[in-house]
Design a protein around this motif. Structure first.
Motif, PDB file in Angstrom:
ATOM      1  N   LYS A  48       0.825  -1.204   0.000  1.00  0.00           N
ATOM      2  CA  LYS A  48       0.000   0.000   0.000  1.00  0.00           C
ATOM      3  C   LYS A  48       0.864   1.261   0.000  1.00  0.00           C
ATOM      4  N   GLU A  49       1.948   1.259   0.756  1.00  0.00           N
ATOM      5  CA  GLU A  49       2.841   2.423   0.805  1.00  0.00           C
ATOM      6  C   GLU A  49       3.399   2.736  -0.587  1.00  0.00           C
ATOM      7  N   TYR A  50       3.805   1.697  -1.302  1.00  0.00           N
ATOM      8  CA  TYR A  50       4.305   1.869  -2.666  1.00  0.00           C
ATOM      9  C   TYR A  50       3.228   2.497  -3.550  1.00  0.00           C
ATOM     10  N   LEU A  51       2.031   1.915  -3.537  1.00  0.00           N
ATOM     11  CA  LEU A  51       0.949   2.426  -4.380  1.00  0.00           C
ATOM     12  C   LEU A  51       0.567   3.857  -4.009  1.00  0.00           C
ATOM     13  N   SER A  98      10.099  -0.544 -18.526  1.00  0.00           N
ATOM     14  CA  SER A  98      11.055  -1.344 -17.759  1.00  0.00           C
ATOM     15  C   SER A  98      10.915  -0.954 -16.292  1.00  0.00           C
ATOM     16  N   ILE A  99      10.617  -1.952 -15.443  1.00  0.00           N
ATOM     17  CA  ILE A  99      10.485  -1.712 -14.008  1.00  0.00           C
ATOM     18  C   ILE A  99      11.382  -2.707 -13.284  1.00  0.00           C
ATOM     19  N   ALA A 100      12.462  -2.199 -12.693  1.00  0.00           N
ATOM     20  CA  ALA A 100      13.355  -3.028 -11.875  1.00  0.00           C
ATOM     21  C   ALA A 100      12.873  -2.901 -10.436  1.00  0.00           C
ATOM     22  N   ILE A 113      12.943   1.131  -9.888  1.00  0.00           N
ATOM     23  CA  ILE A 113      13.413   2.079 -10.893  1.00  0.00           C
ATOM     24  C   ILE A 113      12.535   1.812 -12.109  1.00  0.00           C
ATOM     25  N   GLU A 114      11.712   2.789 -12.455  1.00  0.00           N
ATOM     26  CA  GLU A 114      10.714   2.601 -13.502  1.00  0.00           C
ATOM     27  C   GLU A 114      10.942   3.569 -14.659  1.00  0.00           C
ATOM     28  N   LYS A 115      10.843   3.045 -15.883  1.00  0.00           N
ATOM     29  CA  LYS A 115      10.938   3.890 -17.074  1.00  0.00           C
ATOM     30  C   LYS A 115       9.790   3.528 -18.006  1.00  0.00           C
ATOM     31  N   ASN A 148      11.801   4.323  -3.174  1.00  0.00           N
ATOM     32  CA  ASN A 148      12.574   3.651  -2.136  1.00  0.00           C
ATOM     33  C   ASN A 148      11.797   3.830  -0.840  1.00  0.00           C
ATOM     34  N   THR A 149      11.631   2.752  -0.056  1.00  0.00           N
ATOM     35  CA  THR A 149      10.832   2.835   1.167  1.00  0.00           C
ATOM     36  C   THR A 149      11.369   3.863   2.148  1.00  0.00           C
ATOM     37  N   ASN A 150      12.657   4.161   2.111  1.00  0.00           N
ATOM     38  CA  ASN A 150      13.266   5.083   3.070  1.00  0.00           C
ATOM     39  C   ASN A 150      13.426   6.506   2.543  1.00  0.00           C
ATOM     40  N   LYS A 151      12.970   6.762   1.325  1.00  0.00           N
ATOM     41  CA  LYS A 151      13.161   8.087   0.724  1.00  0.00           C
ATOM     42  C   LYS A 151      11.873   8.551   0.065  1.00  0.00           C
TER      43      LYS A 151
END
Length: 179
Positions: A48-51, A98-100, A113-115, A148-151
């Motif tokens: 959820k945090e990512y989204l 591309s999503i790493a 890292i998404e492009k 990034n979860t910390n940034k």
């Protein structure tokens, strides 16, 4: 000369409009092939945090669709996952995306890292670019997301514009501020 430039700008705009629709269909088909988690924790709750940080209502539908698919990916179902405590890294790739991603051992996204290539500009970004470069035409737009979860998440558009033989690349954030 002005008529020629105007016709060129209209042609480019129409091509971007049609290419956006075709890419969305291809991306949606590729996104359907990704696994959805059946783990004990709901993937929606787990990431959820990512989204909350990456989803943007002004973005193209295929971008949000793929970000949702990445958040729901079941690392346990991947044959390369060994259950180790170190992050599990994988890349989701289509013809224009591309999503790493790095997941922790529970499937929570640590960073991405998404492009996204050849995306449609949101209104705020488009308005800023054309207000600042009124006599230029849009050539291409790539969209980047760094999570990034910390940034704090970073979202940036790399906008390529042209004016005659001149070409320029401009970095613009998701609020429309030129960087």
């Amino acid at each position: 000369m002005k008529t020629l430039l105007f016709l060129f700008a209209v042609s480019v705009s129409i091509n971007f409009g049609f290419s956006q629709n075709l890419n969305t269909e291809r991306m949606a088909l590729n996104a359907d092939n990704m696994s959805v988690s059946t783990a004990k924790s709901s993937p929606i709750t787990l990431n959820k945090e990512y989204l909350d940080n990456v989803l943007d209502n002004s973005m193209a539908i295929h971008v949000s669709t793929l970000e949702k698919q990445v958040s729901q990916f079941n690392i346990i179902s991947d044959s390369k996952y060994k259950g180790e405590s170190k992050p599990f890294k994988t890349i989701f790739k289509t013809n224009k995306v591309s999503i790493a991603v790095s997941y922790d051992r529970t499937g929570k996204i640590i960073n991405t890292i998404e492009k996204y290539a050849s995306v449609k500009l949101p209104d705020a970004v488009r308005d800023t670019v054309f207000k600042t470069y009124s006599e230029w035409v849009l050539l291409n737009v790539d969209y980047y997301v760094y999570y990034n979860t910390n940034k704090k998440v970073k979202k940036m558009y790399l906008v390529k514009i042209g004016k005659g033989k001149l070409k320029k690349k401009i970095k613009v954030n998701s609020n429309g501020d030129i960087l």
